[in-house]
Design a protein around this motif. Structure first.
Motif, PDB file in Angstrom:
ATOM      1  N   ILE A 104     -29.247  15.707  70.991  1.00  0.00           N
ATOM      2  CA  ILE A 104     -30.035  16.696  70.270  1.00  0.00           C
ATOM      3  C   ILE A 104     -30.023  16.407  68.776  1.00  0.00           C
ATOM      4  O   ILE A 104     -31.055  16.496  68.103  1.00  0.00           O
ATOM      5  N   GLY A 105     -28.873  16.036  68.232  1.00  0.00           N
ATOM      6  CA  GLY A 105     -28.784  15.761  66.804  1.00  0.00           C
ATOM      7  C   GLY A 105     -29.676  14.609  66.380  1.00  0.00           C
ATOM      8  O   GLY A 105     -30.322  14.662  65.322  1.00  0.00           O
ATOM      9  N   ALA A 106     -29.731  13.563  67.187  1.00  0.00           N
ATOM     10  CA  ALA A 106     -30.594  12.423  66.882  1.00  0.00           C
ATOM     11  C   ALA A 106     -32.058  12.819  66.934  1.00  0.00           C
ATOM     12  O   ALA A 106     -32.864  12.404  66.092  1.00  0.00           O
ATOM     13  N   ALA A 107     -32.418  13.643  67.917  1.00  0.00           N
ATOM     14  CA  ALA A 107     -33.807  14.091  68.040  1.00  0.00           C
ATOM     15  C   ALA A 107     -34.207  14.967  66.858  1.00  0.00           C
ATOM     16  O   ALA A 107     -35.328  14.857  66.328  1.00  0.00           O
ATOM     17  N   ILE A 108     -33.307  15.843  66.429  1.00  0.00           N
ATOM     18  CA  ILE A 108     -33.577  16.688  65.264  1.00  0.00           C
ATOM     19  C   ILE A 108     -33.729  15.829  64.015  1.00  0.00           C
ATOM     20  O   ILE A 108     -34.629  16.056  63.196  1.00  0.00           O
ATOM     21  N   SER A 109     -32.868  14.843  63.866  1.00  0.00           N
ATOM     22  CA  SER A 109     -32.938  13.957  62.702  1.00  0.00           C
ATOM     23  C   SER A 109     -34.296  13.261  62.626  1.00  0.00           C
ATOM     24  O   SER A 109     -34.889  13.154  61.544  1.00  0.00           O
ATOM     25  N   LEU A 110     -34.797  12.798  63.755  1.00  0.00           N
ATOM     26  CA  LEU A 110     -36.092  12.126  63.771  1.00  0.00           C
ATOM     27  C   LEU A 110     -37.209  13.083  63.384  1.00  0.00           C
ATOM     28  O   LEU A 110     -38.087  12.741  62.575  1.00  0.00           O
ATOM     29  N   GLN A 111     -37.192  14.281  63.950  1.00  0.00           N
ATOM     30  CA  GLN A 111     -38.242  15.249  63.622  1.00  0.00           C
ATOM     31  C   GLN A 111     -38.263  15.542  62.126  1.00  0.00           C
ATOM     32  O   GLN A 111     -39.324  15.573  61.499  1.00  0.00           O
ATOM     33  N   LEU A 112     -37.102  15.765  61.543  1.00  0.00           N
ATOM     34  CA  LEU A 112     -37.043  16.094  60.122  1.00  0.00           C
ATOM     35  C   LEU A 112     -37.367  14.879  59.254  1.00  0.00           C
ATOM     36  O   LEU A 112     -37.996  15.013  58.194  1.00  0.00           O
ATOM     37  N   ALA A 113     -36.958  13.695  59.699  1.00  0.00           N
ATOM     38  CA  ALA A 113     -37.291  12.476  58.957  1.00  0.00           C
ATOM     39  C   ALA A 113     -38.803  12.301  58.861  1.00  0.00           C
ATOM     40  O   ALA A 113     -39.337  11.907  57.815  1.00  0.00           O
ATOM     41  N   GLN A 114     -39.496  12.607  59.934  1.00  0.00           N
ATOM     42  CA  GLN A 114     -40.950  12.417  59.967  1.00  0.00           C
ATOM     43  C   GLN A 114     -41.689  13.396  59.071  1.00  0.00           C
ATOM     44  O   GLN A 114     -42.861  13.182  58.757  1.00  0.00           O
ATOM     45  N   THR A 115     -41.030  14.470  58.646  1.00  0.00           N
ATOM     46  CA  THR A 115     -41.652  15.408  57.705  1.00  0.00           C
ATOM     47  C   THR A 115     -41.436  14.994  56.260  1.00  0.00           C
ATOM     48  O   THR A 115     -42.005  15.601  55.358  1.00  0.00           O
ATOM     49  N   GLY A 116     -40.596  13.986  56.025  1.00  0.00           N
ATOM     50  CA  GLY A 116     -40.293  13.557  54.668  1.00  0.00           C
ATOM     51  C   GLY A 116     -39.042  14.161  54.089  1.00  0.00           C
ATOM     52  O   GLY A 116     -38.775  14.015  52.888  1.00  0.00           O
ATOM     53  N   CYS A 117     -38.240  14.824  54.912  1.00  0.00           N
ATOM     54  CA  CYS A 117     -36.958  15.332  54.436  1.00  0.00           C
ATOM     55  C   CYS A 117     -36.036  14.182  54.040  1.00  0.00           C
ATOM     56  O   CYS A 117     -36.121  13.079  54.595  1.00  0.00           O
ATOM     57  N   ARG A 118     -35.157  14.448  53.117  1.00  0.00           N
ATOM     58  CA  ARG A 118     -34.039  13.553  52.837  1.00  0.00           C
ATOM     59  C   ARG A 118     -32.890  13.993  53.730  1.00  0.00           C
ATOM     60  O   ARG A 118     -32.568  15.183  53.782  1.00  0.00           O
ATOM     61  N   LEU A 119     -32.285  13.042  54.427  1.00  0.00           N
ATOM     62  CA  LEU A 119     -31.331  13.379  55.478  1.00  0.00           C
ATOM     63  C   LEU A 119     -29.910  12.971  55.147  1.00  0.00           C
ATOM     64  O   LEU A 119     -29.666  11.869  54.646  1.00  0.00           O
ATOM     65  N   THR A 120     -28.972  13.863  55.471  1.00  0.00           N
ATOM     66  CA  THR A 120     -27.563  13.506  55.544  1.00  0.00           C
ATOM     67  C   THR A 120     -27.150  13.637  56.992  1.00  0.00           C
ATOM     68  O   THR A 120     -27.264  14.712  57.588  1.00  0.00           O
ATOM     69  N   LEU A 121     -26.712  12.526  57.576  1.00  0.00           N
ATOM     70  CA  LEU A 121     -26.309  12.488  58.978  1.00  0.00           C
ATOM     71  C   LEU A 121     -24.787  12.557  59.056  1.00  0.00           C
ATOM     72  O   LEU A 121     -24.092  11.726  58.476  1.00  0.00           O
ATOM     73  N   CYS A 122     -24.282  13.546  59.782  1.00  0.00           N
ATOM     74  CA  CYS A 122     -22.837  13.740  59.887  1.00  0.00           C
ATOM     75  C   CYS A 122     -22.385  13.635  61.337  1.00  0.00           C
ATOM     76  O   CYS A 122     -23.109  14.025  62.261  1.00  0.00           O
ATOM     77  N   GLY A 123     -21.188  13.123  61.516  1.00  0.00           N
ATOM     78  CA  GLY A 123     -20.587  12.986  62.831  1.00  0.00           C
ATOM     79  C   GLY A 123     -19.246  12.297  62.655  1.00  0.00           C
ATOM     80  O   GLY A 123     -18.864  11.925  61.545  1.00  0.00           O
ATOM     81  N   ARG A 124     -18.532  12.132  63.754  1.00  0.00           N
ATOM     82  CA  ARG A 124     -17.192  11.557  63.653  1.00  0.00           C
ATOM     83  C   ARG A 124     -17.184  10.041  63.607  1.00  0.00           C
ATOM     84  O   ARG A 124     -16.244   9.433  63.103  1.00  0.00           O
ATOM     85  N   SER A 125     -18.234   9.392  64.134  1.00  0.00           N
ATOM     86  CA  SER A 125     -18.253   7.935  64.234  1.00  0.00           C
ATOM     87  C   SER A 125     -19.193   7.316  63.207  1.00  0.00           C
ATOM     88  O   SER A 125     -20.413   7.510  63.278  1.00  0.00           O
ATOM     89  N   GLN A 126     -18.637   6.582  62.267  1.00  0.00           N
ATOM     90  CA  GLN A 126     -19.470   5.934  61.266  1.00  0.00           C
ATOM     91  C   GLN A 126     -20.423   4.928  61.906  1.00  0.00           C
ATOM     92  O   GLN A 126     -21.590   4.824  61.512  1.00  0.00           O
ATOM     93  N   GLY A 127     -19.933   4.198  62.908  1.00  0.00           N
ATOM     94  CA  GLY A 127     -20.781   3.212  63.563  1.00  0.00           C
ATOM     95  C   GLY A 127     -21.986   3.837  64.253  1.00  0.00           C
ATOM     96  O   GLY A 127     -23.113   3.328  64.162  1.00  0.00           O
TER      97      GLY A 127
END
Length: 266
Positions: free
Chosen positions: A19-42
């Motif tokens: 879900i987080g990846a899907a949300i990130s894509l939707q917001l990226a496509q609107t031109g938002c600047r994104l900060t992606l957070c999670g436990r795994s840097q890779g």
């Protein structure tokens, strides 16, 4: 469409998959600047690269953190705000589910479910809210979207700690929405049913291991609660998040939106 979101800073937890990846894509496509957070840097780095392939001019920062660690959250948010300014959109998506009968749910498991699913949401809101309120006062509205679960609206056997935590997220959403109602920030919760994510894949394997059912049978058992007889897809949840962040949603506040194919309608 959604041009009003261009340039806004969105921070998404649990952004590396599902879900987080899907949300990130939707917001990226609107031109938002994104900060992606999670436990795994890779995992976050791979997600950022995948997003850049689809949105070449994307402004994206990866900020690894464990939402249960208050200091880590504060540090990640400070890094994000130094790069992109105040967070205008916060999506609390990070979550974890563990299945045990209540009699076998020890204090450690109970606390872990609360820490990740409820206290983690609290940590992230506390960290971003001062800057979000300042930006809202200056004219850029704030949006907090908590990804809860249908488990925040009903009970499920064998996941009592998870259910309790998600009910807490729904309660926090409603209380905070009232506090912020006149300050340019809305707070809402999305409550997906069983969704095609790592959490559900783990649940499938758990069913297989404990019952001897095949993987297909286990998936069918989870999908059976959905009147549409299927698992919800991550992009369907992401579409709802996008709508809550867009112009015209200002009056949607303190709400819990079930994305469940009608499971809670009966």
């Amino acid at each position: 469409m959604f041009q009003e979101l261009e340039g806004r800073h969105a921070l998404i937890t649990g952004a590396g998959a599902g879900i987080g990846a899907a949300i990130s894509l939707q917001l990226a496509q609107t031109g938002c600047r994104l900060t992606l957070c999670g436990r795994s840097q890779g995992t976050l780095q791979a997600q950022a690269e995948a997003l850049r392939e689809q949105v070449p001019d994307l402004a994206v920062l990866i900020a690894p953190m464990d939402v249960a660690d208050e200091q880590a959250v504060q540090a990640a948010v400070q890094q994000a705000q130094s790069r992109f300014g105040p967070v205008n959109i916060l999506v609390n998506n990070a979550g974890q589910a563990s299945s045990q009968p209540f009699a076998k749910t020890d204090a450690a498991l109970w606390q872990k479910m609360l820490n990740v699913n409820l206290t983690g949401t609290y940590h992230c809101i506390q960290a971003v809210l001062p800057g979000m309120l300042d930006a809202a006062k200056a004219g850029t509205p704030g949006r907090i979207v908590n990804i809860a679960s249908t488990a925040g609206l009903k009970g499920y056997a064998y996941v009592s700690a998870y259910v309790a935590a998600k009910h807490g997220v729904v309660g926090l959403t409603k209380a905070l929405a009232l506090e912020l109602a006149r300050k340019g920030v809305t707070v809402n919760a999305i409550c997906p049913g069983y969704t095609e994510t790592d959490i559900v894949r783990e649940a499938v394997q758990n069913i297989v291991g404990k019952t001897g059912k095949s993987e297909a049978e286990a998936r069918q058992a989870l999908a059976a609660s959905n009147p549409q007889q299927r698992l919800v897809q991550p992009h369907e949840v992401a579409q709802s998040v996008l709508w809550l962040c867009a112009a015209g949603s200002d009056a949607i506040n303190g709400q819990t939106m079930a994305i469940d194919g009608g499971e809670l309608a009966g």
